[in-house]
Design an enzyme around this catalytic site. Structure first.
Site, PDB file in Angstrom:
ATOM      1  CB  THR A   1      -1.147  -0.084   1.453  1.00 21.19           C
ATOM      2  OG1 THR A   1      -1.472  -1.057   1.476  1.00 21.19           O
ATOM      3  CG2 THR A   1      -1.782   1.469   1.708  1.00 21.19           C
TER       4      THR A   1
ATOM      5  N   GLY B   1      -4.618  -5.122   6.491  1.00 17.70           N
ATOM      6  CA  GLY B   1      -6.140  -3.982   6.265  1.00 17.70           C
ATOM      7  C   GLY B   1      -7.430  -4.838   7.953  1.00 17.70           C
TER       8      GLY B   1
ATOM      9  NE  ARG C   1      -8.665  -7.311   2.405  1.00 18.19           N
ATOM     10  CZ  ARG C   1      -7.849  -6.743   2.772  1.00 18.19           C
ATOM     11  NH1 ARG C   1      -6.841  -6.097   1.395  1.00 18.19           N
ATOM     12  NH2 ARG C   1      -7.242  -6.222   3.263  1.00 18.19           N
ATOM     13  CB  VAL C   2     -13.277  -3.255   0.872  1.00 17.33           C
ATOM     14  CG1 VAL C   2     -13.080  -1.769   0.984  1.00 17.33           C
ATOM     15  CG2 VAL C   2     -13.954  -3.576  -0.396  1.00 17.33           C
TER      16      VAL C   2
END
Length: 307
Positions: free
Chosen positions: A171, A225, A199-200
């Site tokens: 990220t 995350g 997926r988030v």
């Protein structure tokens, strides 16, 4: 938003993911990441040094990292378990609490720019999937062909693992304080490699992966995350400053060392007066930091919480 006319010290920090040990990458990959961090940090620094806003600096720096291909955002996106790209991003203005985010995009290579447009041109905070892509197109953003994303050009996904199958965090993010004293933060990602479609993670979730408030600080996170989402980490750090009277550095240290499982990821933050904090509990974190006093540093691991 420009809070005051009196120029204040500016500062900026970026990250390119926290995870695998850079020793496992080899010199070519390390050099490529260091070069990219330098270009991104220069882009953000130049905006601030010229009197630009923190939001402009965030967009400039993160866009460079999205375009580079050495990070798991934008062009260098990881792939889902079905071999597709799904991109997430968010941005927040610490002066107004305005924010915007997108998730599960696959047709635009710069989700950070789309997230900012969501913030500025709609009454919404988060757009997802085809709706986010359609909005990007309506705003005139160029759509990327499928082979623009590097992961779609190869039958193997090893290139997205940073040389270590146990760490796939790439990220990118940025926090900044401008000469008006305003803070901002932004985060962009494609998520974990071979994630389930749809997926988030935390990157597009305000309060989990991104948060900014002028009086307290700005935060961008990177890593697994789900762990940041469960603890609302980005907001919780600011809440510790606001309600518990901790410094942002103290709050970050407590969280990264005691609250998050070892190997979770990393955090970059800037407090209300521009002090930069960088921390991770993984073998490495790609980072950069610059300020009005001439500081300009990049690295692949952090040895101290406050640099």
């Amino acid at each position: 938003m420009q809070s005051q006319n009196v120029a204040k010290p500016w500062s900026i920090a970026i990250h390119g993911g926290a995870g695998g040990d850079p020793k496992a990458w080899g010199p070519e990959k390390c050099d490529a990441r260091m070069r990219a961090l330098g270009v991104a940090l220069t882009a953000g620094r130049d905006v601030l040094a010229a009197g630009g806003t923190a939001l402009d600096a965030i967009e400039a720096a993160v866009t460079v990292l999205e375009d580079d291909g050495n990070f798991h955002a934008g062009r260098g996106a990881t792939l889902t378990s079905t071999g597709n790209v799904e991109l997430d991003a968010s941005i927040m203005d610490g002066a107004s609490a305005n924010c915007g985010a997108v998730a599960a995009m696959n047709a635009c290579g710069n989700p950070i720019r789309v997230a900012r447009r969501v913030m500025q041109q709609t009454s919404h905070v988060l757009l997802v999937g085809p709706g986010a892509d359609a909005f990007a197109q309506s705003q005139g953003f160029p759509l990327a062909p499928p082979d623009y994303f590097l992961g779609t050009r190869t039958s193997t996904r090893d290139a997205t693992s940073d040389g270590d199958p146990n760490f796939r965090f790439g990220t990118v993010g940025c926090v900044a304080r401008d000469t008006y004293g305003d803070l901002a933060s932004g985060t962009s990602t494609s998520g974990t490699n071979e994630k389930l479609p749809g997926r988030v993670g935390d990157s597009p979730i305000i309060g989990a992966g991104t948060f900014a408030a002028n009086s307290y600080g700005a935060v961008s996170t990177t890593g697994l995350g789900e762990e940041f989402m469960r603890r609302c980490v980005a907001y919780d750090l600011i809440a510790q400053v606001r309600y518990a009277g901790r410094t942002l550095d103290e709050a970050t240290s407590e969280t990264i060392r005691r609250q998050l499982p070892v190997g979770t990821g990393g955090i970059i933050a800037i407090d209300a007066v521009g002090t930069i904090t960088l921390a991770h509990n993984t073998p490495g974190m790609s980072w950069g930091a610059a300020d009005h006093q001439g500081r300009f540093e990049t690295g692949l691991r952090v040895n101290a919480l406050t640099l």
